[in-house]
Design a protein around this motif. Structure first.
Motif, PDB file in Angstrom:
ATOM      1  N   VAL A 287     -25.596   4.738  26.419  1.00  0.00           N
ATOM      2  CA  VAL A 287     -25.980   4.707  25.006  1.00  0.00           C
ATOM      3  C   VAL A 287     -26.271   6.133  24.567  1.00  0.00           C
ATOM      4  O   VAL A 287     -27.008   6.864  25.245  1.00  0.00           O
ATOM      5  CB  VAL A 287     -27.214   3.811  24.786  1.00  0.00           C
ATOM      6  CG1 VAL A 287     -27.583   3.774  23.301  1.00  0.00           C
ATOM      7  CG2 VAL A 287     -26.961   2.404  25.313  1.00  0.00           C
ATOM      8  N   LEU A 288     -25.679   6.535  23.434  1.00  0.00           N
ATOM      9  CA  LEU A 288     -25.817   7.905  22.950  1.00  0.00           C
ATOM     10  C   LEU A 288     -26.475   7.923  21.570  1.00  0.00           C
ATOM     11  O   LEU A 288     -26.263   7.017  20.755  1.00  0.00           O
ATOM     12  CB  LEU A 288     -24.457   8.595  22.873  1.00  0.00           C
ATOM     13  CG  LEU A 288     -23.694   8.848  24.173  1.00  0.00           C
ATOM     14  CD1 LEU A 288     -23.036   7.580  24.693  1.00  0.00           C
ATOM     15  CD2 LEU A 288     -22.618   9.907  23.960  1.00  0.00           C
ATOM     16  N   ASP A 289     -27.247   8.965  21.308  1.00  0.00           N
ATOM     17  CA  ASP A 289     -27.865   9.110  19.994  1.00  0.00           C
ATOM     18  C   ASP A 289     -26.922   9.833  19.047  1.00  0.00           C
ATOM     19  O   ASP A 289     -25.769  10.137  19.393  1.00  0.00           O
ATOM     20  CB  ASP A 289     -29.212   9.825  20.100  1.00  0.00           C
ATOM     21  CG  ASP A 289     -29.083  11.263  20.611  1.00  0.00           C
ATOM     22  OD1 ASP A 289     -27.947  11.781  20.699  1.00  0.00           O
ATOM     23  OD2 ASP A 289     -30.116  11.876  20.933  1.00  0.00           O
ATOM     24  N   ALA A 290     -27.388  10.149  17.850  1.00  0.00           N
ATOM     25  CA  ALA A 290     -26.546  10.772  16.832  1.00  0.00           C
ATOM     26  C   ALA A 290     -26.047  12.153  17.240  1.00  0.00           C
ATOM     27  O   ALA A 290     -25.032  12.632  16.720  1.00  0.00           O
ATOM     28  CB  ALA A 290     -27.316  10.862  15.516  1.00  0.00           C
ATOM     29  N   LYS A 291     -26.730  12.819  18.176  1.00  0.00           N
ATOM     30  CA  LYS A 291     -26.324  14.143  18.636  1.00  0.00           C
ATOM     31  C   LYS A 291     -25.434  14.086  19.866  1.00  0.00           C
ATOM     32  O   LYS A 291     -25.088  15.114  20.437  1.00  0.00           O
ATOM     33  CB  LYS A 291     -27.560  14.990  18.931  1.00  0.00           C
ATOM     34  CG  LYS A 291     -28.410  15.282  17.697  1.00  0.00           C
ATOM     35  CD  LYS A 291     -29.593  16.166  18.040  1.00  0.00           C
ATOM     36  CE  LYS A 291     -30.425  16.487  16.810  1.00  0.00           C
ATOM     37  NZ  LYS A 291     -31.594  17.353  17.125  1.00  0.00           N
ATOM     38  N   GLY A 292     -25.060  12.867  20.287  1.00  0.00           N
ATOM     39  CA  GLY A 292     -24.186  12.718  21.438  1.00  0.00           C
ATOM     40  C   GLY A 292     -24.885  12.787  22.776  1.00  0.00           C
ATOM     41  O   GLY A 292     -24.230  12.873  23.820  1.00  0.00           O
ATOM     42  N   ARG A 293     -26.209  12.736  22.777  1.00  0.00           N
ATOM     43  CA  ARG A 293     -26.968  12.795  24.017  1.00  0.00           C
ATOM     44  C   ARG A 293     -27.135  11.394  24.600  1.00  0.00           C
ATOM     45  O   ARG A 293     -27.386  10.434  23.857  1.00  0.00           O
ATOM     46  CB  ARG A 293     -28.342  13.417  23.776  1.00  0.00           C
ATOM     47  CG  ARG A 293     -28.292  14.847  23.257  1.00  0.00           C
ATOM     48  CD  ARG A 293     -29.667  15.363  22.880  1.00  0.00           C
ATOM     49  NE  ARG A 293     -30.279  14.551  21.824  1.00  0.00           N
ATOM     50  CZ  ARG A 293     -31.386  14.890  21.190  1.00  0.00           C
ATOM     51  NH1 ARG A 293     -32.021  16.018  21.503  1.00  0.00           N
ATOM     52  NH2 ARG A 293     -31.876  14.104  20.240  1.00  0.00           N
ATOM     53  N   VAL A 294     -26.988  11.265  25.906  1.00  0.00           N
ATOM     54  CA  VAL A 294     -27.174   9.973  26.571  1.00  0.00           C
ATOM     55  C   VAL A 294     -28.664   9.656  26.610  1.00  0.00           C
ATOM     56  O   VAL A 294     -29.457  10.390  27.196  1.00  0.00           O
ATOM     57  CB  VAL A 294     -26.591   9.994  27.997  1.00  0.00           C
ATOM     58  CG1 VAL A 294     -26.878   8.661  28.701  1.00  0.00           C
ATOM     59  CG2 VAL A 294     -25.088  10.264  27.970  1.00  0.00           C
ATOM     60  N   VAL A 295     -29.043   8.558  25.965  1.00  0.00           N
ATOM     61  CA  VAL A 295     -30.459   8.173  25.901  1.00  0.00           C
ATOM     62  C   VAL A 295     -30.733   6.878  26.651  1.00  0.00           C
ATOM     63  O   VAL A 295     -31.877   6.415  26.720  1.00  0.00           O
ATOM     64  CB  VAL A 295     -30.905   8.019  24.425  1.00  0.00           C
ATOM     65  CG1 VAL A 295     -30.870   9.368  23.719  1.00  0.00           C
ATOM     66  CG2 VAL A 295     -30.030   7.007  23.693  1.00  0.00           C
ATOM     67  N   GLY A 296     -29.684   6.295  27.217  1.00  0.00           N
ATOM     68  CA  GLY A 296     -29.872   5.069  27.989  1.00  0.00           C
ATOM     69  C   GLY A 296     -28.658   4.791  28.848  1.00  0.00           C
ATOM     70  O   GLY A 296     -27.528   5.066  28.447  1.00  0.00           O
ATOM     71  N   THR A 297     -28.892   4.238  30.039  1.00  0.00           N
ATOM     72  CA  THR A 297     -27.799   3.896  30.957  1.00  0.00           C
ATOM     73  C   THR A 297     -28.093   2.552  31.600  1.00  0.00           C
ATOM     74  O   THR A 297     -29.220   2.294  32.044  1.00  0.00           O
ATOM     75  CB  THR A 297     -27.631   4.958  32.054  1.00  0.00           C
ATOM     76  OG1 THR A 297     -27.422   6.242  31.455  1.00  0.00           O
ATOM     77  CG2 THR A 297     -26.432   4.633  32.937  1.00  0.00           C
TER      78      THR A 297
END
Length: 223
Positions: free
Chosen positions: A126-136
């Motif tokens: 799961v990625l946030d608006a900045k493309g960072r992975v915030v969940g796996t």
């Protein structure tokens, strides 16, 4: 029932203005032309070919603007028709291709996908608006439809803000080859909205384009 559409009244008024203005100029042009022809020197008549050419060009422009106006009216009618058709989907259960999810303020969210055949490894990110992975999440490896839950908790242990997040699914076979996974949403159509000129359906609190719907069915008693 929620339907959000853009008003077409202003567009219609603006579209008619050029045609009305051109029609007035066309009448003026005919009056000037007639006056010039009446007052021309018999010994040095005006070039009729030039006048005829100008007249034809002016008429062509007028016709083109009228055609564009009619096309605009047809477009508005088509949009109204598609909106009316989409209204029949309100309250229906649909499946639609989607690579996004809507995280609620509380509770888990379901992520759905299909595999063409069994996989040896499936990782759901799961990625946030900045493309960072915030969940796996480790996904199910079964062929066909699969569903996993995500609790909305970031790696630092904090609950993430409610809203939409991107989803990426990486599936591999036993030999490490990538396996295509089709992501989709399933739920009742909560609303119909128009965004950037296209109809969107709100399903599971997320917006999906109307043309991504692959299945429509009557909701069951437990839906």
């Amino acid at each position: 029932m929620t339907i959000t559409t853009a008003s077409s009244a202003t567009t219609g008024t603006v579209a008619m203005a050029p045609t009305k203005g051109l029609a007035g100029n066309f009448d003026t042009f005919l009056k000037i032309l007639t006056t010039q022809l009446r007052q021309q020197d018999p010994l040095s008549p005006m070039d009729a070919t030039t006048f005829t050419s100008q007249l034809v060009q002016f008429a062509s422009v007028e016709q083109a603007i009228q055609t564009n106006t009619k096309l605009g009216e047809l477009t508005r009618l088509a949009r109204a028709s598609s909106t009316t058709s989409a209204m029949g989907l309100l309250g229906q259960e649909v499946s639609a291709r989607a690579d996004r999810l809507s995280l609620p303020a509380e509770g888990d969210v379901t992520i759905r996908y299909r595999l063409p055949k069994p996989a040896a490894e499936v990782t759901v990110s799961v990625l946030d608006a900045k493309g960072r992975v915030v969940g796996t999440v480790v996904g199910s490896r079964t062929a066909g439809e699969n569903a996993v839950s995500w609790n909305g908790i970031a790696p630092d242990g904090q609950r993430l803000p409610a809203g939409e997040y991107d989803v990426r699914i990486a599936a591999k076979t036993a030999d490490g080859s990538p396996l295509a996974a089709e992501q989709f949403l399933r739920g009742r159509v909560q609303a119909i909205e128009r965004k950037d000129g296209d109809l969107q359906l709100r399903v599971a609190d997320a917006l999906v384009p109307l043309d991504t719907v692959s299945l429509v069915r009557q909701p069951g008693p437990s839906s």
